[in-house]
Scaffold this active site. Structure first.
Site, PDB file in Angstrom:
ATOM      1  N   GLY A   1       1.652  -2.326   5.364  1.00  0.00           N
ATOM      2  CA  GLY A   1       2.295  -3.629   4.763  1.00  0.00           C
ATOM      3  C   GLY A   1       2.669  -3.380   3.420  1.00  0.00           C
ATOM      4  NE  ARG A   2      -1.524  -4.352  -1.700  1.00  0.00           N
ATOM      5  CZ  ARG A   2      -2.521  -4.487  -0.891  1.00  0.00           C
ATOM      6  NH1 ARG A   2      -3.081  -3.361  -0.102  1.00  0.00           N
ATOM      7  NH2 ARG A   2      -3.204  -5.641  -0.859  1.00  0.00           N
TER       8      ARG A   2
ATOM      9  CB  CYS B   1      -6.158 -27.628 -14.795  1.00  0.00           C
ATOM     10  SG  CYS B   1      -4.694 -28.271 -15.389  1.00  0.00           S
TER      11      CYS B   1
HETATM   12  C1  LIG Z   1      -3.919  -5.673   6.418  1.00  0.00           C
HETATM   13  C2  LIG Z   1      -3.797  -4.893   7.527  1.00  0.00           C
HETATM   14  C3  LIG Z   1      -2.889  -3.861   7.698  1.00  0.00           C
HETATM   15  C4  LIG Z   1      -1.921  -3.568   6.222  1.00  0.00           C
HETATM   16  O1  LIG Z   1      -2.507  -2.991   5.396  1.00  0.00           O
HETATM   17  P1  LIG Z   1      -1.695  -2.386   4.078  1.00  0.00           P
HETATM   18  O2  LIG Z   1      -2.828  -2.078   3.074  1.00  0.00           O
HETATM   19  O3  LIG Z   1      -1.072  -3.831   3.513  1.00  0.00           O
HETATM   20  O4  LIG Z   1      -0.767  -1.494   4.409  1.00  0.00           O
HETATM   21  C5  LIG Z   1      -2.741  -2.856   8.550  1.00  0.00           C
HETATM   22  N1  LIG Z   1      -3.659  -3.113   9.782  1.00  0.00           N
HETATM   23  C6  LIG Z   1      -4.631  -3.974   9.747  1.00  0.00           C
HETATM   24  C7  LIG Z   1      -5.678  -3.938  10.839  1.00  0.00           C
HETATM   25  C8  LIG Z   1      -4.839  -4.816   8.592  1.00  0.00           C
HETATM   26  O5  LIG Z   1      -5.849  -5.781   8.767  1.00  0.00           O
END
Ligand SMILES: *Cc1c(COP(=O)(O)O)cnc(C)c1O
Length: 462
Positions: free
Chosen positions: A304-305, A377
């Site tokens: 993801g990241r 705030c």
């Molecule tokens: C959040 C998550 C990911 C992605 O993690 P990243 O650090 O964004 O690569 C992949 N698999 C599972 C099961 C997750 O919960």
């Protein structure tokens, strides 16, 4: 979608410049154009910008990374973790680049489906799936990783009642330990995720669970997100590989045919350079767990990241500047509503900031320590404290970099602050920047409606 053109100076990147310089040049160009075109203005003082060229390049690099360490024909599905950037057009762009979706709630599954991600490219992983979610996933043929023995029992009943083509597996917690951010470490001894591999009796229970269920063909682990060193990630993957080998040896056949190695590649929030790269991670896996990549197993990844953080920037107008206790303070429109983790846990989530002037040109001048505050705030609503930047003035702009994942698309509605607009951009060498709106700025009327505005007298009769 709105498409507008603007002509601003093209990126000037010297061929000897450091890695990431092209992305930085595209960003500068997009910031300038976003201000010129009014995407960020006194009326709309905050927006998220997504570098479409960068997204495409990241997806291509990810696919090349694993293609480079597996024999031709090895099935590899890269499933983007939707929670990182839950925006349908972004999921669609990734789909066009050959990337699927990892989903963890009915909402995320609906987003992936709205983006046209096919069931065969979708993986469902959440820790608390309801019977209805499991039934839907199995009916659609979406891969499911069971989190625990009770969930596996539910899947047993569903598999008995209707045949499914969905690939099924179990999420394992390799219990290899925590990284530097406790809340994001999923492979601690007591993590809530998966079947704990090293607990007493658990390994034997797992092997039996597979032998008793010939339809269990996958093993899954996700060792954590940001803050997990590569070595720990690799050890988590090695643990599932060894488990799969043991299951297959005891089964006397290749029952487990696919390993889902999760995501979690850390992102460098300190410069424009992507480090570590997916390529470096794939090569390290090849060196340390060669059997994983020799073609006997299909692979699923869930990054993801590391795919999207560097492709996004938050751009906020500086409304006012002031001084308190000798500290210059810039009051901007980006705070806890779009940088929730940074505001609540600044030590774990420092962000790089860049200063631009009123016209969106990189701001020059000596760096001065100043607080960059958000609009909410409470006193802690700071993007950064005592942060060195050219001295900001009212009407300038501040960009929070590397915010393409887990930031602007994960709104936190403190102070009823509206969700900002998010725009994709393509900055071309000829100086043209084109924008397309991914999510329009949230109108106040919608905010009121979400807050029960349609039923103002709901409580009157109680
Ligand atoms: C959040 C998550 C990911 C992605 O993690 P990243 O650090 O964004 O690569 C992949 N698999 C599972 C099961 C997750 O919960």
């Amino acid at each position: 979608m709105s498409l507008d053109d603007a002509t601003v100076p093209g990126p000037t990147v010297d061929p000897t410049s450091p890695p990431g310089a092209e992305a930085a040049a595209r960003r500068d160009q997009a910031v300038r154009a976003a201000i010129e075109q009014g995407l960020v203005s006194p009326e709309n003082p905050l927006a998220g910008l997504i570098d479409v060229t960068g997204v495409r390049a990241a997806a291509t690099a990810l696919r090349a990374a694993f293609a480079g360490v597996t024999p031709p024909g090895t099935p590899v599905l890269h499933a983007f973790a939707v929670k990182a950037t839950p925006l349908v057009p972004v999921l669609r762009l990734l789909r066009e680049e050959g990337i699927g979706a990892e989903v963890a709630s009915p909402g995320e599954l609906a987003l992936a489906r709205a983006a046209g991600v096919p069931p065969a490219h979708t993986v469902l992983d959440s820790p608390a799936k309801t019977p209805a979610e499991l039934r839907e996933a199995l009916a659609l043929g979406i891969a499911v990783n069971a989190d625990n023995s009770q969930e596996l029992a539910r899947i047993d009943a569903l598999v008995r009642s209707a045949p499914t083509g969905a690939p099924l597996g179990v999420r394992v917690n390799p219990q290899v330990g925590a990284g530097s951010i406790g809340a994001l470490s999923t492979a601690t001894a007591t993590s809530k995720f998966g079947v704990p591999l090293r607990d007493e009796g658990a390994r034997e229970w797992l092997v039996r669970a597979y032998l008793d269920r010939p339809w269990l063909t996958r093993v899954h682990a996700h060792t954590g997100s940001q803050g997990i060193p590569l070595d720990l990630l690799v050890r988590g993957v090695a643990a599932v590989y060894e488990l799969a080998e043991e299951i297959n040896a005891r089964a006397g056949r290749r029952q487990v045919d696919t390993l889902d190695i999760g995501g979690g590649l850390p992102v460098n929030f300190a410069s424009d350079e992507a480090d570590p790269t997916h390529g470096a991670y794939a090569r390290l896996l090849k060196e340390r767990v060669p059997g994983l990549l020799d073609g006997r197993y299909g692979l699923v990844t869930e990054f993801g990241r590391s795919l999207l953080a560097k492709q996004g920037v938050l751009l906020a107008r500086v409304e006012y500047v002031k001084e308190a206790g000798g500290r210059p303070i810039a009051l901007t429109h980006a705070g806890v509503q779009v940088a929730t983790r940074t505001v609540y846990a600044p030590e774990s989530w420092p962000l790089r900031l860049a200063a631009y002037d009123a016209k969106g040109r990189p701001k020059q001048g000596p760096a001065v320590g100043q607080d960059v505050a958000g609009p909410a705030c409470f006193a802690g609503d700071l993007l950064a404290a005592d942060h060195p930047l050219p001295r900001l003035e009212a009407g300038d702009h501040v960009a929070a970099l590397d915010t393409g994942a887990y930031y602007f698309a994960q709104h936190y509605s403190y102070n009823s602050l509206p969700r900002p607009g998010i725009h994709g951009f393509a900055a071309r060498a000829d100086g043209t920047v084109r924008f397309a709106t991914v999510r329009a700025p949230q109108p106040v009327a919608e905010l009121v409606a979400e807050a029960g505005g349609g039923v103002p007298d709901a409580l009157d009769g109680l």
